[in-house]
Design an enzyme around this catalytic site. Sequence first.
Site, short mmCIF file in Angstrom:
data_model
loop_
_atom_site.label_atom_id
_atom_site.label_comp_id
_atom_site.label_asym_id
_atom_site.label_seq_id
_atom_site.Cartn_x
_atom_site.Cartn_y
_atom_site.Cartn_z
N GLU A 129 2.31 -49.36 -3.47
CA GLU A 129 2.70 -47.94 -3.64
C GLU A 129 2.34 -47.43 -5.03
O GLU A 129 3.20 -46.98 -5.80
CB GLU A 129 4.21 -47.75 -3.33
N GLU A 156 4.39 -51.89 5.44
CA GLU A 156 5.83 -51.55 5.42
C GLU A 156 6.06 -50.52 6.52
O GLU A 156 5.44 -49.45 6.51
CB GLU A 156 6.27 -50.98 4.07
O1 AHR Z 1 11.06 -51.80 1.52
C1 AHR Z 1 11.73 -51.18 0.49
C2 AHR Z 1 10.80 -50.43 -0.46
O2 AHR Z 1 10.22 -49.35 0.19
C3 AHR Z 1 9.62 -51.19 -1.01
O3 AHR Z 1 9.94 -51.99 -2.10
C4 AHR Z 1 8.70 -50.11 -1.40
O4 AHR Z 1 7.33 -50.51 -1.37
C5 AHR Z 1 9.01 -49.00 -0.42
O5 AHR Z 1 9.14 -47.77 -1.05
#
Ligand code: AHR
Length: 516
Positions: A194, A316
């Site tokens: 991110e 994710e």
């Molecule tokens: O999964 C939780 C968080 O969500 C992660 O650390 C991040 O990459 C995302 O914003």
Amino acid sequence: MKIIKTSALAAAVIACLPAAAEVSVTIESAKPGPVISKYVYGQFAEHLGTGIYGGLWVGPESGIPNTRGWRNDVVGALKALHVPVVRWPGGCFADQYHWRDGIGPRAGRPVRINTNWGGVDEDNAVGTHEFFELVEQLGADAYVNGNLGSGSVQEMAEWVEYLTAGGKSSLAALRARNGHPAPYKVAFFGIGNEAWGCGGNMQVEQYAREYRRYASFVHPASGNTQFIAAGGHDDDTGWTDYLSSKVQGRLDGVSFHYYTSPGADSQGKYGALGFDEGRWIATLRQTQRMEGFIANNVARMDQHDKQNKLAFVVDEWGTWYDTEEGSTSGFLVQQNSLRDAMVAALNFNIFHAHADRVRMTSIAQMVNVLQAMIRTDGARMVLTPTYHAFSMYVPFQDATSVPVRLANNPQYSYGDVSIPAVSASAARGKDGRLYLALVNTNPRELAEVAVDIAGAAAASASGTVLTAAAMDAHNSFAAPEAVKPAPFAATAKGGRLVMKLPAKSIVVVAVQATTP
Ligand code: AHR
């Protein structure tokens, strides 16, 4: 006993509900598509709350039965899911993680503050060697996420040398002194996370420059590590577009993140439980946006990568609700209900449909955090409905996708929201059997589905169904089996299977056919 009564009542209610006209599902089993990589069923374990500490790692001295520090109960349950890959150590945590903090005798490791997640002490008890012990116990591959945000090129290059080098490298010798003479296999290596947010608040042009610089110096000894760039999120296609066109060379995949949120109810809550049908359909509609997000990003990738070399890595995904009342702030603890299992299954069907590009995903997260497989409390453990969805879909790992045609699929509507009532996916498993997964999104009405196999006659189907009486049915430590798969079978008439999918259910069956 109470559970049995509830299920019997649910079955009776389901049986009384009127069936809509048949939905037609045609499996084109003679037209195989791309292989659904097993890595589509990957998991994510971050240094976040009790996702690792307590949930998975208890340390070798713990009274909770463990193998070299990892909980036997949790690892045992995860092994049954054939977890193919684990992403670690973050997430946002990856860009604050310095690998040298996590090697050598545990008592001597520094304590840092986990500024991303609750400001708690991070004693680095779980470091490189412990993580690789976990993936070895699981029989999984490693997806290590490097620190681009607050690390350096040298630090990242040295970590990868420490992990993978043999010969006379001093870092390989250090790894051997720390207990592991043989190089580790790093199947995937992520460069940052991110970068548009917690990974450094960068513009894509800046990240792409940094990526190229880091990737130039990071050399896994085995040469077969796949490199993943930190990409975009939600409806943004700019990161995929830019990275797949401007980063040549050491790039094997571009990541993408999308979390499903139900939106606030009339009380302003994003509750994991106690929601109404409006929040049910809103959640399922939100999760189905994944289809368009993948299609749009893949279209960009296709423009720049005609050879289909790059993977689109959804590393994710999952639900994100209000955190559970009474839980520690920043630990992202939430309950997991039948609705979450539906979200998982709908996403699996979407990933299968894009199997040519979506070659890895990791759900956030494996234990105790966000949409988890497992919840723990001290020595206790409970499997969530999401765990059962993953378990039902195991035959799709490395299966060959098979097109499915849906016709007469009604919309399930509530208020002013509508979504398709049935979602379907099929594949030829590694065992040679034909698998069909069906999801009935309607929480009130069963769906009658007629299944044909093009060019063959269906004979019977058998597998499992996941459903429950309530939309927010969930497992708790007091009632750990309130939601669990039950046997499901159907027989054919005239080469056509008629399957009655209960309201709000997931059905996965192996279909037996006879060729004419
Ligand atoms: O999964 C939780 C968080 O969500 C992660 O650390 C991040 O990459 C995302 O914003």
